[in-house]
Design an enzyme around this catalytic site. Structure first.
Site, PDB file in Angstrom:
ATOM      1  N   CYS A  14       0.851  -1.114  -0.120  1.00 40.94           N
ATOM      2  CA  CYS A  14      -0.023  -0.024   0.001  1.00 40.94           C
ATOM      3  C   CYS A  14       1.072   1.156  -0.138  1.00 40.94           C
ATOM      4  O   CYS A  14       0.372   2.361  -0.181  1.00 40.94           O
ATOM      5  CB  CYS A  14      -0.940   0.001   1.190  1.00 40.94           C
ATOM      6  N   HIS A  58      -2.803   7.003   2.848  1.00 41.15           N
ATOM      7  CA  HIS A  58      -3.322   5.774   2.289  1.00 41.15           C
ATOM      8  C   HIS A  58      -4.502   5.428   2.876  1.00 41.15           C
ATOM      9  O   HIS A  58      -4.709   5.555   4.322  1.00 41.15           O
ATOM     10  CB  HIS A  58      -2.198   4.461   2.585  1.00 41.15           C
ATOM     11  N   ASN A 102     -10.223   0.228   0.361  1.00 39.74           N
ATOM     12  CA  ASN A 102      -8.922   0.193   0.190  1.00 39.74           C
ATOM     13  C   ASN A 102      -8.438  -0.616  -1.141  1.00 39.74           C
ATOM     14  O   ASN A 102      -8.310  -1.757  -1.348  1.00 39.74           O
ATOM     15  CB  ASN A 102      -8.320  -0.643   1.272  1.00 39.74           C
TER      16      ASN A 102
HETATM   17  N1  ACO Z   1     -18.375  -8.175  10.313  1.00 38.70           N
HETATM   18  C1  ACO Z   1     -18.716  -8.574  11.554  1.00 38.70           C
HETATM   19  N2  ACO Z   1     -17.855  -9.052  12.470  1.00 38.70           N
HETATM   20  C2  ACO Z   1     -16.475  -9.004  12.148  1.00 38.70           C
HETATM   21  C3  ACO Z   1     -15.902  -8.710  10.720  1.00 38.70           C
HETATM   22  C4  ACO Z   1     -17.187  -8.344   9.872  1.00 38.70           C
HETATM   23  N3  ACO Z   1     -16.893  -7.929   8.678  1.00 38.70           N
HETATM   24  N4  ACO Z   1     -14.662  -8.774  10.679  1.00 38.70           N
HETATM   25  C5  ACO Z   1     -14.349  -9.523  12.077  1.00 38.70           C
HETATM   26  N5  ACO Z   1     -15.450  -9.450  12.767  1.00 38.70           N
HETATM   27  C6  ACO Z   1     -15.285  -9.992  14.081  1.00 38.70           C
HETATM   28  C7  ACO Z   1     -14.284 -10.753  14.545  1.00 38.70           C
HETATM   29  O1  ACO Z   1     -14.407 -12.134  14.357  1.00 38.70           O
HETATM   30  C8  ACO Z   1     -14.549 -10.614  15.952  1.00 38.70           C
HETATM   31  O2  ACO Z   1     -15.098 -11.519  16.448  1.00 38.70           O
HETATM   32  P1  ACO Z   1     -15.057 -12.192  17.958  1.00 38.70           P
HETATM   33  O3  ACO Z   1     -14.818 -11.353  18.935  1.00 38.70           O
HETATM   34  O4  ACO Z   1     -16.098 -13.081  18.049  1.00 38.70           O
HETATM   35  O5  ACO Z   1     -13.658 -13.215  17.561  1.00 38.70           O
HETATM   36  C9  ACO Z   1     -14.545  -9.144  16.385  1.00 38.70           C
HETATM   37  O6  ACO Z   1     -15.440  -8.805  15.151  1.00 38.70           O
HETATM   38  C10 ACO Z   1     -13.774  -7.987  16.399  1.00 38.70           C
HETATM   39  O7  ACO Z   1     -12.608  -8.407  15.498  1.00 38.70           O
HETATM   40  P2  ACO Z   1     -11.463  -7.579  15.576  1.00 38.70           P
HETATM   41  O8  ACO Z   1     -10.349  -7.914  14.625  1.00 38.70           O
HETATM   42  O9  ACO Z   1     -11.191  -7.278  16.922  1.00 38.70           O
HETATM   43  O10 ACO Z   1     -12.190  -6.222  15.078  1.00 38.70           O
HETATM   44  P3  ACO Z   1     -11.518  -4.709  14.869  1.00 38.70           P
HETATM   45  O11 ACO Z   1     -12.470  -3.772  15.742  1.00 38.70           O
HETATM   46  O12 ACO Z   1     -10.187  -4.751  15.236  1.00 38.70           O
HETATM   47  O13 ACO Z   1     -11.858  -4.389  13.481  1.00 38.70           O
HETATM   48  C11 ACO Z   1     -10.686  -4.289  11.475  1.00 38.70           C
HETATM   49  C12 ACO Z   1     -11.379  -5.115  12.374  1.00 38.70           C
HETATM   50  C13 ACO Z   1     -11.903  -3.214  10.706  1.00 38.70           C
HETATM   51  C14 ACO Z   1     -10.063  -5.203  10.336  1.00 38.70           C
HETATM   52  C15 ACO Z   1      -9.826  -3.429  12.106  1.00 38.70           C
HETATM   53  O14 ACO Z   1      -8.967  -4.180  12.875  1.00 38.70           O
HETATM   54  C16 ACO Z   1      -8.946  -2.617  11.139  1.00 38.70           C
HETATM   55  O15 ACO Z   1      -9.688  -1.534  10.505  1.00 38.70           O
HETATM   56  N6  ACO Z   1      -7.446  -2.866  11.097  1.00 38.70           N
HETATM   57  C17 ACO Z   1      -6.681  -2.058  10.319  1.00 38.70           C
HETATM   58  C18 ACO Z   1      -6.534  -3.121   8.960  1.00 38.70           C
HETATM   59  C19 ACO Z   1      -6.679  -2.208   7.817  1.00 38.70           C
HETATM   60  O16 ACO Z   1      -6.954  -1.298   7.656  1.00 38.70           O
HETATM   61  N7  ACO Z   1      -6.137  -3.240   6.865  1.00 38.70           N
HETATM   62  C20 ACO Z   1      -6.040  -2.505   5.666  1.00 38.70           C
HETATM   63  C21 ACO Z   1      -5.048  -3.151   4.731  1.00 38.70           C
HETATM   64  S1  ACO Z   1      -3.581  -2.706   5.522  1.00 38.70           S
HETATM   65  C22 ACO Z   1      -3.282  -1.452   4.805  1.00 38.70           C
HETATM   66  O17 ACO Z   1      -3.792  -1.260   3.901  1.00 38.70           O
HETATM   67  C23 ACO Z   1      -2.021  -0.775   5.471  1.00 38.70           C
END
Ligand code: ACO
Length: 330
Positions: free
Chosen positions: A114, A256, A286
């Site tokens: 990214c 980004h 993204n």
């Molecule tokens: N819908 C519903 N529930 C979900 C989903 C979804 N799409 N995805 C995950 N969950 C659940 C998980 O399974 C978990 O359930 P559990 O508690 O029963 O185990 C719960 O939600 C919490 O999961 P987390 O991963 O802790 O959720 P979080 O609040 O961290 O959100 C997310 C997840 C959105 C991916 C977040 O961590 C995030 O945005 N991280 C940054 C990642 C990013 O932006 N990546 C982009 C690529 S990286 C880059 O471009 C640099």
């Protein structure tokens, strides 16, 4: 001589896709969850026939038109991508060169996930400042949908397809503005936060890999979130300090577009006015190396970029990698 951006263009995957699509796929998710945790409401997904070089070429054509340049004056093409048309050659840049019907100029791909556009822009700047080239087409393009596991609700809701292109041109005598500074960084100890575990030279593709779907993106979402915040904020502060700039001196911060929560957290931590934070992850998701040039191209189309504007670009992504470019718009 300096390097300046003299044209911009972008292209998106064909299919506008809203959050309910993932519910319809049978995933346990909801529009509310996706909106609250990521800010994303829609994204554009490429058709089966469309590849990264197609989107990159469309963005390049738009950029060439915007720059009003005779394409025979382009000296080099750099395509930043993690989703090349072919593994591992020919490069996507060579395919773009052919689709644009350009002569035998240099064309190569650059891999920095990214952060790819940030790294490619800095690379182009160096070629131009060293007087090797005068016009370089820098493209950030990705079809992340092609490497996403649509059974994994933790990743498939985030990723999308698009391309953005910038023509980087040598300034002429007396011309002000351009790319003022760049800084590139990596931390390979965080490689496992975001990766495609198998299908490369370490674990060449076979049917057990495709069965277990380990040739798709895997991500430690929380780890990526924390890493992005902890590296980008100090990098922005350090760039501003180096140039004796105050956050209010910036016209725009173009980060980004990974997740709206990450963008808000960065803006709040550095005290940036909300209207200077560029956000389009909400409509495009993204698109990896494409997010920054798409955002710049949109600002340009909306006539929001004025001569003298200071713009800070901040890319971050897998590797872990992060890269900044400080630009005075000209
Ligand atoms: N819908 C519903 N529930 C979900 C989903 C979804 N799409 N995805 C995950 N969950 C659940 C998980 O399974 C978990 O359930 P559990 O508690 O029963 O185990 C719960 O939600 C919490 O999961 P987390 O991963 O802790 O959720 P979080 O609040 O961290 O959100 C997310 C997840 C959105 C991916 C977040 O961590 C995030 O945005 N991280 C940054 C990642 C990013 O932006 N990546 C982009 C690529 S990286 C880059 O471009 C640099």
């Amino acid at each position: 001589m300096k390097a300046r951006i003299s044209g911009l263009g972008h292209a998106l995957g064909e299919q506008e896709t809203h959050n309910h699509y993932f519910v319809d796929l049978g995933l346990e998710t909801s529009d509310e969850w996706i909106t609250e945790r990521t800010g994303i409401k829609s994204r554009y997904i490429a058709s089966e026939e469309t590849s990264t070089s197609d989107l990159a070429t469309k963005a390049a054509q738009h950029c060439i038109q915007n720059a009003s340049i005779d394409k025979s004056n382009i000296d080099l093409i750099i395509v930043a991508t993690s989703t090349p048309d072919y593994l591992s050659f020919p490069s996507t840049a060579c395919l773009v060169q052919e689709k644009l019907k350009l002569g035998p100029i240099g064309a190569f791909d650059l891999s920095a996930a990214c952060s790819g556009f940030s790294f490619a822009l800095s690379t182009a700047r160096s070629f131009i400042e060293s007087n090797m080239y005068k016009n370089i087409l820098v493209i950030g393009a990705d079809c992340l949908s092609k490497i996403t596991n649509f059974e994994d609700r933790g990743t498939c809701i985030l990723f999308a397809d698009g391309a953005g292109a910038a023509l980087v041109t040598q300034t002429v005598e007396g011309e002000t503005g351009g790319i003022i500074d760049s800084s590139l960084h990596s931390d390979g100890s965080k490689a496992e936060l975001l990766m495609i575990p198998k299908g490369g030279s370490k674990y060449p593709l076979n049917t057990s890999i495709t069965d277990e779907k380990s040739h798709y993106i895997t991500m430690d979402g929380k780890g990526v979130f924390k890493s992005a915040i902890s590296i980008v904020i100090p990098a922005i502060k350090s760039m501003l300090n180096k140039h004796n700039l105050n956050i209010n001196d910036l016209s725009y911060l173009v980060c980004h577009q990974a997740n709206k929560r990450i963008l808000d957290k960065i803006a709040n931590s550095i005290g940036l006015d909300k209207d200077k934070l560029v956000v389009n992850v909400t409509k495009y998701g993204n698109t990896s190396a494409a997010t920054i040039p798409i955002a710049l191209s949109e600002l340009n189309e909306e006539k929001k970029l004025q001569k003298g504007d200071l713009i800070l670009l901040a890319g971050f992504g897998a590797g872990f990698t992060w890269g900044l470019n400080l630009i005075e718009w000209s």
